[in-house]
Design a protein around this motif. Structure first.
Motif, PDB file in Angstrom:
ATOM      1  N   LEU A   1       0.840  -1.182   0.000  1.00  0.00           N
ATOM      2  CA  LEU A   1       0.000   0.000   0.000  1.00  0.00           C
ATOM      3  C   LEU A   1       0.881   1.241   0.000  1.00  0.00           C
ATOM      4  O   LEU A   1       1.856   1.309   0.738  1.00  0.00           O
ATOM      5  CB  LEU A   1      -0.911   0.035   1.231  1.00  0.00           C
ATOM      6  N   LYS A   2       0.516   2.232  -0.825  1.00  0.00           N
ATOM      7  CA  LYS A   2       1.318   3.441  -0.953  1.00  0.00           C
ATOM      8  C   LYS A   2       0.457   4.667  -0.751  1.00  0.00           C
ATOM      9  O   LYS A   2      -0.588   4.821  -1.383  1.00  0.00           O
ATOM     10  CB  LYS A   2       1.975   3.478  -2.331  1.00  0.00           C
ATOM     11  N   ASP A   3       0.948   5.567   0.155  1.00  0.00           N
ATOM     12  CA  ASP A   3       0.325   6.848   0.444  1.00  0.00           C
ATOM     13  C   ASP A   3      -1.050   6.673   1.078  1.00  0.00           C
ATOM     14  O   ASP A   3      -1.950   6.061   0.501  1.00  0.00           O
ATOM     15  CB  ASP A   3       0.210   7.708  -0.831  1.00  0.00           C
TER      16      ASP A   3
ATOM     17  N   ARG B   1       2.669   5.908   5.815  1.00  0.00           N
ATOM     18  CA  ARG B   1       2.917   6.328   4.439  1.00  0.00           C
ATOM     19  C   ARG B   1       2.894   5.124   3.500  1.00  0.00           C
ATOM     20  O   ARG B   1       2.323   5.163   2.420  1.00  0.00           O
ATOM     21  CB  ARG B   1       4.250   7.070   4.368  1.00  0.00           C
ATOM     22  N   ARG B   2       3.534   4.050   3.919  1.00  0.00           N
ATOM     23  CA  ARG B   2       3.580   2.820   3.116  1.00  0.00           C
ATOM     24  C   ARG B   2       3.354   1.621   4.027  1.00  0.00           C
ATOM     25  O   ARG B   2       3.759   1.626   5.196  1.00  0.00           O
ATOM     26  CB  ARG B   2       4.921   2.679   2.400  1.00  0.00           C
ATOM     27  N   MET B   3       2.768   0.564   3.468  1.00  0.00           N
ATOM     28  CA  MET B   3       2.545  -0.670   4.217  1.00  0.00           C
ATOM     29  C   MET B   3       2.818  -1.874   3.332  1.00  0.00           C
ATOM     30  O   MET B   3       2.587  -1.831   2.122  1.00  0.00           O
ATOM     31  CB  MET B   3       1.100  -0.769   4.713  1.00  0.00           C
ATOM     32  N   THR B   4       3.270  -2.959   3.973  1.00  0.00           N
ATOM     33  CA  THR B   4       3.424  -4.242   3.301  1.00  0.00           C
ATOM     34  C   THR B   4       2.776  -5.297   4.192  1.00  0.00           C
ATOM     35  O   THR B   4       3.143  -5.429   5.371  1.00  0.00           O
ATOM     36  CB  THR B   4       4.907  -4.600   3.085  1.00  0.00           C
ATOM     37  N   GLY B   5       1.793  -5.995   3.630  1.00  0.00           N
ATOM     38  CA  GLY B   5       1.115  -7.037   4.386  1.00  0.00           C
ATOM     39  C   GLY B   5       1.401  -8.403   3.802  1.00  0.00           C
ATOM     40  O   GLY B   5       1.441  -8.586   2.577  1.00  0.00           O
ATOM     41  N   PHE B   6       1.615  -9.390   4.691  1.00  0.00           N
ATOM     42  CA  PHE B   6       1.882 -10.770   4.276  1.00  0.00           C
ATOM     43  C   PHE B   6       0.763 -11.665   4.813  1.00  0.00           C
ATOM     44  O   PHE B   6       0.370 -11.547   5.970  1.00  0.00           O
ATOM     45  CB  PHE B   6       3.245 -11.230   4.811  1.00  0.00           C
ATOM     46  N   PHE B   7       0.289 -12.565   3.948  1.00  0.00           N
ATOM     47  CA  PHE B   7      -0.861 -13.376   4.299  1.00  0.00           C
ATOM     48  C   PHE B   7      -0.492 -14.860   4.323  1.00  0.00           C
ATOM     49  O   PHE B   7       0.404 -15.312   3.587  1.00  0.00           O
ATOM     50  CB  PHE B   7      -1.995 -13.146   3.297  1.00  0.00           C
ATOM     51  N   LYS B   8      -1.202 -15.612   5.126  1.00  0.00           N
ATOM     52  CA  LYS B   8      -1.017 -17.056   5.201  1.00  0.00           C
ATOM     53  C   LYS B   8      -2.396 -17.696   5.283  1.00  0.00           C
ATOM     54  O   LYS B   8      -3.189 -17.362   6.173  1.00  0.00           O
ATOM     55  CB  LYS B   8      -0.168 -17.435   6.415  1.00  0.00           C
ATOM     56  N   GLU B   9      -2.659 -18.601   4.335  1.00  0.00           N
ATOM     57  CA  GLU B   9      -3.951 -19.271   4.269  1.00  0.00           C
ATOM     58  C   GLU B   9      -5.095 -18.269   4.265  1.00  0.00           C
ATOM     59  O   GLU B   9      -6.129 -18.451   4.919  1.00  0.00           O
ATOM     60  CB  GLU B   9      -4.110 -20.264   5.421  1.00  0.00           C
ATOM     61  N   GLY B  10      -4.888 -17.172   3.527  1.00  0.00           N
ATOM     62  CA  GLY B  10      -5.927 -16.170   3.370  1.00  0.00           C
ATOM     63  C   GLY B  10      -6.079 -15.189   4.501  1.00  0.00           C
ATOM     64  O   GLY B  10      -6.894 -14.272   4.413  1.00  0.00           O
ATOM     65  N   GLN B  11      -5.307 -15.331   5.565  1.00  0.00           N
ATOM     66  CA  GLN B  11      -5.378 -14.420   6.707  1.00  0.00           C
ATOM     67  C   GLN B  11      -4.107 -13.605   6.791  1.00  0.00           C
ATOM     68  O   GLN B  11      -3.015 -14.100   6.503  1.00  0.00           O
ATOM     69  CB  GLN B  11      -5.528 -15.213   8.023  1.00  0.00           C
ATOM     70  N   ILE B  12      -4.225 -12.313   7.201  1.00  0.00           N
ATOM     71  CA  ILE B  12      -3.040 -11.485   7.364  1.00  0.00           C
ATOM     72  C   ILE B  12      -2.203 -12.028   8.530  1.00  0.00           C
ATOM     73  O   ILE B  12      -2.714 -12.348   9.608  1.00  0.00           O
ATOM     74  CB  ILE B  12      -3.410 -10.011   7.592  1.00  0.00           C
TER      75      ILE B  12
ATOM     76  N   ASP C   1       5.966   1.607   7.075  1.00  0.00           N
ATOM     77  CA  ASP C   1       7.194   2.364   6.839  1.00  0.00           C
ATOM     78  C   ASP C   1       6.840   3.835   6.620  1.00  0.00           C
ATOM     79  O   ASP C   1       6.281   4.202   5.580  1.00  0.00           O
ATOM     80  CB  ASP C   1       7.916   1.790   5.614  1.00  0.00           C
ATOM     81  N   GLY C   2       7.167   4.674   7.633  1.00  0.00           N
ATOM     82  CA  GLY C   2       6.938   6.114   7.510  1.00  0.00           C
ATOM     83  C   GLY C   2       5.664   6.558   8.184  1.00  0.00           C
ATOM     84  O   GLY C   2       4.567   6.136   7.819  1.00  0.00           O
ATOM     85  N   ASN C   3       5.842   7.429   9.229  1.00  0.00           N
ATOM     86  CA  ASN C   3       4.701   8.011   9.949  1.00  0.00           C
ATOM     87  C   ASN C   3       3.737   6.938  10.454  1.00  0.00           C
ATOM     88  O   ASN C   3       2.512   7.059  10.337  1.00  0.00           O
ATOM     89  CB  ASN C   3       3.945   9.002   9.064  1.00  0.00           C
ATOM     90  N   GLY C   4       4.297   5.882  11.014  1.00  0.00           N
ATOM     91  CA  GLY C   4       3.463   4.779  11.452  1.00  0.00           C
ATOM     92  C   GLY C   4       2.642   5.091  12.685  1.00  0.00           C
ATOM     93  O   GLY C   4       3.117   5.726  13.628  1.00  0.00           O
ATOM     94  N   GLU C   5       1.397   4.652  12.680  1.00  0.00           N
ATOM     95  CA  GLU C   5       0.515   4.737  13.834  1.00  0.00           C
ATOM     96  C   GLU C   5      -0.222   3.402  13.957  1.00  0.00           C
ATOM     97  O   GLU C   5      -0.638   2.814  12.940  1.00  0.00           O
ATOM     98  CB  GLU C   5      -0.516   5.856  13.669  1.00  0.00           C
ATOM     99  N   SER C   6      -0.397   2.956  15.190  1.00  0.00           N
ATOM    100  CA  SER C   6      -1.147   1.725  15.407  1.00  0.00           C
ATOM    101  C   SER C   6      -2.048   1.892  16.616  1.00  0.00           C
ATOM    102  O   SER C   6      -1.701   2.562  17.600  1.00  0.00           O
ATOM    103  CB  SER C   6      -0.209   0.541  15.613  1.00  0.00           C
ATOM    104  N   LEU C   7      -3.221   1.278  16.503  1.00  0.00           N
ATOM    105  CA  LEU C   7      -4.169   1.250  17.603  1.00  0.00           C
ATOM    106  C   LEU C   7      -4.700  -0.174  17.666  1.00  0.00           C
ATOM    107  O   LEU C   7      -5.355  -0.635  16.722  1.00  0.00           O
ATOM    108  CB  LEU C   7      -5.293   2.251  17.364  1.00  0.00           C
ATOM    109  N   TYR C   8      -4.390  -0.856  18.783  1.00  0.00           N
ATOM    110  CA  TYR C   8      -4.857  -2.233  18.876  1.00  0.00           C
ATOM    111  C   TYR C   8      -5.317  -2.529  20.287  1.00  0.00           C
ATOM    112  O   TYR C   8      -4.841  -1.953  21.275  1.00  0.00           O
ATOM    113  CB  TYR C   8      -3.778  -3.213  18.423  1.00  0.00           C
ATOM    114  N   TYR C   9      -6.271  -3.432  20.367  1.00  0.00           N
ATOM    115  CA  TYR C   9      -6.891  -3.783  21.632  1.00  0.00           C
ATOM    116  C   TYR C   9      -6.088  -4.870  22.337  1.00  0.00           C
ATOM    117  O   TYR C   9      -5.703  -5.873  21.717  1.00  0.00           O
ATOM    118  CB  TYR C   9      -8.328  -4.277  21.403  1.00  0.00           C
ATOM    119  N   ALA C  10      -5.844  -4.654  23.622  1.00  0.00           N
ATOM    120  CA  ALA C  10      -5.204  -5.664  24.455  1.00  0.00           C
ATOM    121  C   ALA C  10      -6.283  -6.580  25.006  1.00  0.00           C
ATOM    122  O   ALA C  10      -7.255  -6.111  25.632  1.00  0.00           O
ATOM    123  CB  ALA C  10      -4.422  -5.012  25.584  1.00  0.00           C
TER     124      ALA C  10
END
Length: 554
Positions: free
Chosen positions: A382-384, A403-414, A420-429
């Motif tokens: 993914l770009k921009d 800014r950019r993302m690369t996702g890898f999948f296995k058996e159809g699931q991420i 890469d660049g200006n990364g932000e993440s929000l995830y539930y514990a």
């Protein structure tokens, strides 16, 4: 004035008029020109040896004849030949009947009707010289400089250079063999028009079929099929109206067009289509649809316009799609404004606000490219303005952007996601995948996340990440969303959406084809053949006297 002279003049004029009328009447009668022997018989005259007769512009030749003078007709036997003096028409046969009143010749046995370069062969022909129409009833063959046509019945309209063939029609030329049950052939432009089922096989093995008739220019090698299919080793093209130019190897279809590339197992549909066989280039537009066939699954995609290129060079094998892009597969769906599918590496590039869904995840960006391996989603770039949303086991939305993302999948699931660049993440514990503890929100230039069933199991960050944890009690709408969050699941296309755009009818593999029917003609044996077979078998019935029915009262 001399009355005697006047009277004589009037009488002479009347005599000339009557004589002229008599001569005109005689011109419509059969005339005997010559014969070796003339014999009288009851009701007719018998002409023997080198017979020559005449009727208007036709000269008649035969070995012998029975001339019925009062009926103005003749029976002609042996080496019959009727030749038109003015028109280039000659007819020959073993036997014929000629009627001077109706101008109809009934020719039988080994009939050959010749008009310049066109010859008609049959055993049963009626030729009307008044209308210049020849009709055959039990098998005929027409041969010209290009084609050979056969059928059970036919009508040759000489004035229009038109032949209508009916029942078990076969057209053969050096390049094609055609079969149908109704064909109109024009001998001057050498065009063939059929009605109903029409099947063609070329010398290269190409199959050209039409359910609703066709038009074929045998000299220009141009075809027009209605509800037609053209099939080669590499491709299959179908349309309600299909035009094919053999010299240019060019197809053009209208209404329900479909082009199948057999090697790539990609089939393209649309309202209008063009296909250049040598370039392996096709253009389809109007509610266009693509079906990419995998071994155990099928990828569907809609668009307004499709361009497909399948050249020899791997780098030049691609599919372009424009506007209204929607695609779906068992574990994959997406939308975009435009798309490029590269056959060489099975990559699909989406442009202008693309969104893709994979099971529990949604990803979006200004542009993206994803790869399919072993019929499943393998990885995505993914770009921009890249944004990823994953739903965990408790239906919470884990979110990542950058800014950019690369996702890898296995058996159809991420499985892994790299930002890469200006990364932000929000995830539930989560606690034991059953209880939400709170939200982790982290800012970092680079982020690497590992997932299991949509939940983050591991997170790696770049230098000096900025993180914050919010317990579940303090979570609200603002805290639970990254800026730009937009869960667009209602836009996710499925098969119902695809079918509402275009639902192609499947081609019937068992459709009737005249080439699948054996060329068998059963003929009843003659009485002489029956007697000969009985003699060979050793059984001969005893001849008996014919017994007539008894008279009433006996």
């Amino acid at each position: 004035m001399n009355i005697r002279f006047l009277t004589s003049s009037v009488f002479f004029f009347l005599l000339i008029s009557i004589s002229g009328g008599s001569l005109a009447q005689q011109s419509s009668t059969l005339e005997i020109l010559s014969a070796d022997l003339l014999e009288g018989a009851k009701g007719f005259e018998r002409l023997l040896g080198s017979v020559q007769m005449k009727h208007q512009n036709s000269l008649i030749y035969c070995d012998s004849a029975h001339f019925y003078r009062d009926e103005n007709r003749a029976q002609l036997f042996g080496k019959v030949r009727i030749q038109d003096v003015e028109d280039p028409i000659t007819t020959t046969s073993s036997y014929a009947e000629y009627d001077g009143n109706t101008k109809v010749a009934k020719l039988r046995n080994k009939v050959v009707f010749t008009n310049q370069e066109t010859s008609l062969f049959t055993d049963y022909l009626d030729y009307n010289r008044e209308t210049n129409v020849a009709t055959y009833y039990n098998d005929g063959k027409v041969v010209d400089s290009t084609n050979v046509l056969t059928s059970e019945r036919g009508i040759y309209e000489v004035n229009y250079e038109k032949i209508t063939f009916r029942d078990e029609v076969v057209l053969v030329n050096p390049d094609y063999t055609m079969k149908t049950d109704y064909l109109i052939y024009l001998t001057i432009p050498k065009t063939a028009e059929t009605q109903g089922l029409t099947n063609i096989i070329s010398k290269e093995g190409y199959k050209l079929d039409a359910q609703k008739g066709s038009f074929y220019d045998t000299q220009q090698k141009q075809f027009r099929f209605f509800d037609g299919i053209v099939e080669t080793e590499e491709s299959r093209v179908k349309a309600q109206e299909l035009f094919y130019d053999e010299a240019k190897a060019y197809y053009e279809g209208k209404e329900d067009v479909r082009v199948l590339n057999k090697e790539r197992q990609v089939e393209v549909y649309g309202d209008v289509g063009q296909y250049w066989e040598q370039r392996k280039y096709s253009l389809v537009h109007g509610r266009a649809l693509v079906r990419k066939y995998f071994e155990a699954d099928t990828l569907f995609m809609t668009a307004d316009t499709l361009i497909s290129q399948d050249s020899e060079a791997d780098t030049a094998k691609y599919l372009l799609a424009f506007r209204s892009i929607k695609l779906t597969k068992t574990d994959l769906a997406g939308i975009a404004d435009s798309l490029v599918y590269n056959y060489s590496d099975s990559s699909i590039r989406l442009f202008y606000d693309p969104v893709m869904w994979n099971k529990k995840s949604q990803i979006s960006a200004d542009s993206m490219v994803f790869y399919i391996a072993n019929e499943e989603l393998d990885r995505v770039y993914l770009k921009d303005k890249a944004f990823a949303i994953m739903s965990d086991t408790l239906l919470n939305f884990n979110q990542m952007k950058g800014r950019r993302m690369t996702g890898f999948f296995k058996e159809g699931q991420i499985e892994n996601l790299e930002i890469d660049g200006n990364g932000e993440s929000l995830y539930y514990a989560l606690e034991a995948d059953t209880l939400t503890q709170g939200i982790n929100r982290i800012l970092s230039a680079n982020i690497r996340l590992t997932f299991q069933d949509g939940a983050i199991r591991k997170a790696n960050f770049g230098v000096r990440p900025d993180g914050k944890f919010t317990p579940v009690q303090k979570i609200d709408e603002k805290i639970s969303r990254l800026e730009g969050f937009n869960w667009r699941i209602e836009e996710k296309p499925d098969r119902e959406v695809i079918d509402s755009w275009r639902k192609p009818e499947e081609i019937d593999p068992e459709a009737k084809n005249l080439f699948n029917e054996p060329d068998v003609h059963l003929e009843m044996p003659t009485d002489d053949q029956i007697q000969e077979n009985l003699k060979k078998s050793g059984f001969m019935p005893t001849k008996r006297t014919l017994v007539t029915e008894p008279k009433k009262g006996n």
